[in-house]
Design a protein around this motif. Structure first.
Motif, PDB file in Angstrom:
ATOM      1  N   ASP A  29       0.832  -1.200   0.000  1.00 31.16           N
ATOM      2  CA  ASP A  29       0.000   0.000   0.000  1.00 31.16           C
ATOM      3  C   ASP A  29       0.871   1.256   0.000  1.00 31.16           C
ATOM      4  O   ASP A  29       0.601   2.215  -0.731  1.00 31.16           O
ATOM      5  N   ILE A  30       1.907   1.240   0.804  1.00 32.59           N
ATOM      6  CA  ILE A  30       2.808   2.394   0.910  1.00 32.59           C
ATOM      7  C   ILE A  30       3.551   2.612  -0.403  1.00 32.59           C
ATOM      8  O   ILE A  30       3.675   3.744  -0.880  1.00 32.59           O
ATOM      9  N   SER A  31       3.982   1.531  -1.022  1.00 31.69           N
ATOM     10  CA  SER A  31       4.776   1.659  -2.247  1.00 31.69           C
ATOM     11  C   SER A  31       3.946   2.166  -3.426  1.00 31.69           C
ATOM     12  O   SER A  31       4.496   2.799  -4.330  1.00 31.69           O
ATOM     13  N   ILE A  32       2.639   1.913  -3.443  1.00 25.58           N
ATOM     14  CA  ILE A  32       1.817   2.363  -4.569  1.00 25.58           C
ATOM     15  C   ILE A  32       1.076   3.671  -4.299  1.00 25.58           C
ATOM     16  O   ILE A  32       0.401   4.185  -5.189  1.00 25.58           O
ATOM     17  N   ALA A  33       1.212   4.209  -3.094  1.00 27.04           N
ATOM     18  CA  ALA A  33       0.549   5.480  -2.765  1.00 27.04           C
ATOM     19  C   ALA A  33       1.185   6.603  -3.588  1.00 27.04           C
ATOM     20  O   ALA A  33       2.362   6.906  -3.419  1.00 27.04           O
ATOM     21  N   SER A  34       0.411   7.201  -4.468  1.00 29.89           N
ATOM     22  CA  SER A  34       0.980   8.182  -5.400  1.00 29.89           C
ATOM     23  C   SER A  34       0.333   9.562  -5.300  1.00 29.89           C
ATOM     24  O   SER A  34       0.651  10.437  -6.100  1.00 29.89           O
ATOM     25  N   GLU A  35      -0.575   9.741  -4.375  1.00 32.87           N
ATOM     26  CA  GLU A  35      -1.256  11.031  -4.208  1.00 32.87           C
ATOM     27  C   GLU A  35      -0.869  11.612  -2.843  1.00 32.87           C
ATOM     28  O   GLU A  35      -1.507  11.333  -1.834  1.00 32.87           O
ATOM     29  N   PRO A  36       0.176  12.438  -2.788  1.00 38.00           N
ATOM     30  CA  PRO A  36       0.680  12.915  -1.496  1.00 38.00           C
ATOM     31  C   PRO A  36      -0.296  13.768  -0.699  1.00 38.00           C
ATOM     32  O   PRO A  36      -0.147  13.908   0.509  1.00 38.00           O
ATOM     33  N   PHE A  37      -1.328  14.320  -1.353  1.00 41.60           N
ATOM     34  CA  PHE A  37      -2.275  15.166  -0.628  1.00 41.60           C
ATOM     35  C   PHE A  37      -3.577  14.442  -0.282  1.00 41.60           C
ATOM     36  O   PHE A  37      -4.459  15.012   0.346  1.00 41.60           O
TER      37      PHE A  37
END
Length: 136
Positions: A92-100
């Protein structure tokens, strides 16, 4: 802090329960530049897996085009965990691409209790945040 309406929380939980034992996933869009989750958009887990979720690339492309047309951002990105706590996995952490975005996780591992938690994930760092549920 994530501030979210009760009806959206209920819709996310219902989606997670309905798709169990597979993970459910989706987005809650809001006005661009805001932090207001307003439009619930359940998505199909293309992986159809109890341990992993994946947005279908064509569905995701359509969603982002639609959000652009409506001047929206993905305020919440949610998915469920079916056998573990509501905490982001390494994947989940590695694919999280929306920082906001707020990353909401729902655990459906217990039939009588549903965990609903929100996190900020940016550059591999995970920070849990409080959730304020607004009643109608």
């Amino acid at each position: 802090m994530l501030t979210i309406r009760r009806e959206i929380v209920d819709a996310i939980i219902e989606h997670a329960r309905r798709d169990h034992p597979d993970e459910a996933c989706g987005v809650v869009a809001g006005p661009a530049g805001s932090d207001r989750p307003e439009r619930f958009i359940p998505m199909l887990n293309a992986a159809r897996s109890p341990t992993f979720y994946e947005f279908d690339s064509m569905d995701l492309l359509r969603l982002y085009r639609e959000m652009d047309e409506r001047d929206e951002d993905p305020v919440v990105i949610y998915h469920s965990h079916t056998a573990t706590e509501a905490y982001p996995s390494r994947t989940d952490i590695s694919i999280a691409s929306e920082p906001f975005a707020h990353y909401v996780l729902v655990s459906t591992r217990d039939d009588h209790h549903t965990e609903f938690r929100s996190f900020r994930i940016a550059d591999g760092d995970v920070t849990e945040e409080k959730v304020k549920i607004i009643e109608p």
